[in-house]
Write an enzyme that holds these catalytic residues in place. Sequence first.
Site, PDB file in Angstrom:
ATOM      1  N   ASP A 117      34.578  -8.150 -51.389  1.00  0.00           N
ATOM      2  CA  ASP A 117      34.563  -9.576 -51.083  1.00  0.00           C
ATOM      3  C   ASP A 117      35.052  -9.718 -49.648  1.00  0.00           C
ATOM      4  OD1 ASP A 117      37.456  -9.590 -51.245  1.00  0.00           O
ATOM      5  OD2 ASP A 117      37.187  -9.532 -53.414  1.00  0.00           O
TER       6      ASP A 117
ATOM      7  N   LYS B 170      32.591 -14.883 -51.286  1.00  0.00           N
ATOM      8  CA  LYS B 170      33.510 -15.242 -50.224  1.00  0.00           C
ATOM      9  C   LYS B 170      34.839 -15.551 -50.862  1.00  0.00           C
ATOM     10  CE  LYS B 170      33.417 -18.312 -46.211  1.00  0.00           C
ATOM     11  NZ  LYS B 170      33.851 -17.347 -45.224  1.00  0.00           N
TER      12      LYS B 170
ATOM     13  N   MET C  68      48.155 -17.276 -51.907  1.00  0.00           N
ATOM     14  CA  MET C  68      47.204 -18.294 -52.388  1.00  0.00           C
ATOM     15  C   MET C  68      47.869 -19.657 -52.521  1.00  0.00           C
ATOM     16  SD  MET C  68      45.232 -16.034 -55.301  1.00  0.00           S
ATOM     17  CE  MET C  68      46.694 -15.298 -56.014  1.00  0.00           C
TER      18      MET C  68
HETATM   19  N1  SAH Z   1      45.765  -8.136 -53.419  1.00  0.00           N
HETATM   20  C1  SAH Z   1      46.070  -8.901 -52.223  1.00  0.00           C
HETATM   21  C2  SAH Z   1      46.323 -10.356 -52.555  1.00  0.00           C
HETATM   22  C3  SAH Z   1      45.131 -11.063 -53.180  1.00  0.00           C
HETATM   23  S1  SAH Z   1      45.398 -12.759 -53.413  1.00  0.00           S
HETATM   24  C4  SAH Z   1      47.241  -8.261 -51.481  1.00  0.00           C
HETATM   25  O1  SAH Z   1      47.918  -7.373 -52.016  1.00  0.00           O
HETATM   26  O2  SAH Z   1      47.467  -8.630 -50.332  1.00  0.00           O
HETATM   27  C5  SAH Z   1      44.765 -13.409 -51.920  1.00  0.00           C
HETATM   28  C6  SAH Z   1      45.896 -13.920 -51.056  1.00  0.00           C
HETATM   29  O3  SAH Z   1      46.488 -12.865 -50.317  1.00  0.00           O
HETATM   30  C7  SAH Z   1      45.489 -14.909 -49.997  1.00  0.00           C
HETATM   31  O4  SAH Z   1      45.354 -16.203 -50.528  1.00  0.00           O
HETATM   32  C8  SAH Z   1      46.662 -14.830 -49.053  1.00  0.00           C
HETATM   33  O5  SAH Z   1      47.768 -15.513 -49.596  1.00  0.00           O
HETATM   34  C9  SAH Z   1      46.978 -13.352 -49.097  1.00  0.00           C
HETATM   35  N2  SAH Z   1      46.373 -12.578 -47.991  1.00  0.00           N
HETATM   36  C10 SAH Z   1      45.667 -11.440 -48.117  1.00  0.00           C
HETATM   37  N3  SAH Z   1      45.336 -10.936 -46.903  1.00  0.00           N
HETATM   38  C11 SAH Z   1      45.862 -11.782 -45.990  1.00  0.00           C
HETATM   39  C12 SAH Z   1      45.889 -11.808 -44.571  1.00  0.00           C
HETATM   40  N4  SAH Z   1      45.310 -10.845 -43.844  1.00  0.00           N
HETATM   41  N5  SAH Z   1      46.529 -12.822 -43.955  1.00  0.00           N
HETATM   42  C13 SAH Z   1      47.131 -13.785 -44.666  1.00  0.00           C
HETATM   43  N6  SAH Z   1      47.138 -13.814 -46.013  1.00  0.00           N
HETATM   44  C14 SAH Z   1      46.525 -12.833 -46.669  1.00  0.00           C
END
Ligand code: SAH
Length: 255
Positions: free
Chosen positions: A35, A57, A172
């Site tokens: 994604d 997306k 999120m």
């Molecule tokens: N598995 C992922 C999280 C998935 S939930 C992890 O471990 O990072 C998706 C959320 O992750 C987004 O809504 C945001 O809150 C955060 N996120 C992931 N990558 C990000 C990034 N590069 N910058 C800011 N927030 C991010």
Amino acid sequence: MEGKVFLVGAGPGDPGLLTVRACAVIASADVILYDQLPGPEILASLPQSAEQIDCGKYGQSHILEQDSIEALMVERARAGKQVVRLKGGDPFLFGRGGEELETLRAHGVPVEVVPGVTSAIAVPAAVGIPVTHRRYASVVTIITGHEDPDKEGSSLDWAALAKVGGTLVVLMGVGNIGEIARVLLSHGKPPSTPVAIIERGYRKDQRVTTAPLNLIATRASEEGVKPPAVIVIGGVVDLYTQSDTIDLAHLGIGP
Ligand code: SAH
């Protein structure tokens, strides 16, 4: 060769933060389901030799529903393919990796989990915020802000979250920042508690917005804060000075 599924964490977006194991399994994949969360640089570098399947997306309407994604993984693995399910951050932190693992197990499909650098810790680090610090926080709590805290039967204990202290990291949470701040304040979290919202960590357009808890929702709407973003609530935010104190020049971020 027997088919297999790799649940792979891509880290927060900087290709340099992919693990060596993630790079190896991506390079030898027959099929890659992705994604948008891993970000444009990592997605652009996926091998053309693999079948690439866009699952949608992140944060918007999905091209493929979760059931179809899982069915595809099972089907391709049964056809003998090496399947990579590439996810932002770590696959087991709010990534539905746990559900995918259950489904694959239920279908007897071999699985390997490749952990990733989670945004919950790395994105604050990108702007100089340690999630724990001997003087500021001995506990860090990571929650989903996806659920409206006012919703009847919210699965989170907001009174406990307001009380536990330390650092609260919200993933999120952008869409609900107003409700989250209000509920924490109503359960006694001090209005002066510092908050940082880091948008698009490790991307060229990374941005930080800070304000005390009682003003963060207004500030976020003034600034037009958008997902993906990590929200950090707690004293450690005081360690943020300016993001250009952290050298991310290799990504084109900073002075
Ligand atoms: N598995 C992922 C999280 C998935 S939930 C992890 O471990 O990072 C998706 C959320 O992750 C987004 O809504 C945001 O809150 C955060 N996120 C992931 N990558 C990000 C990034 N590069 N910058 C800011 N927030 C991010």
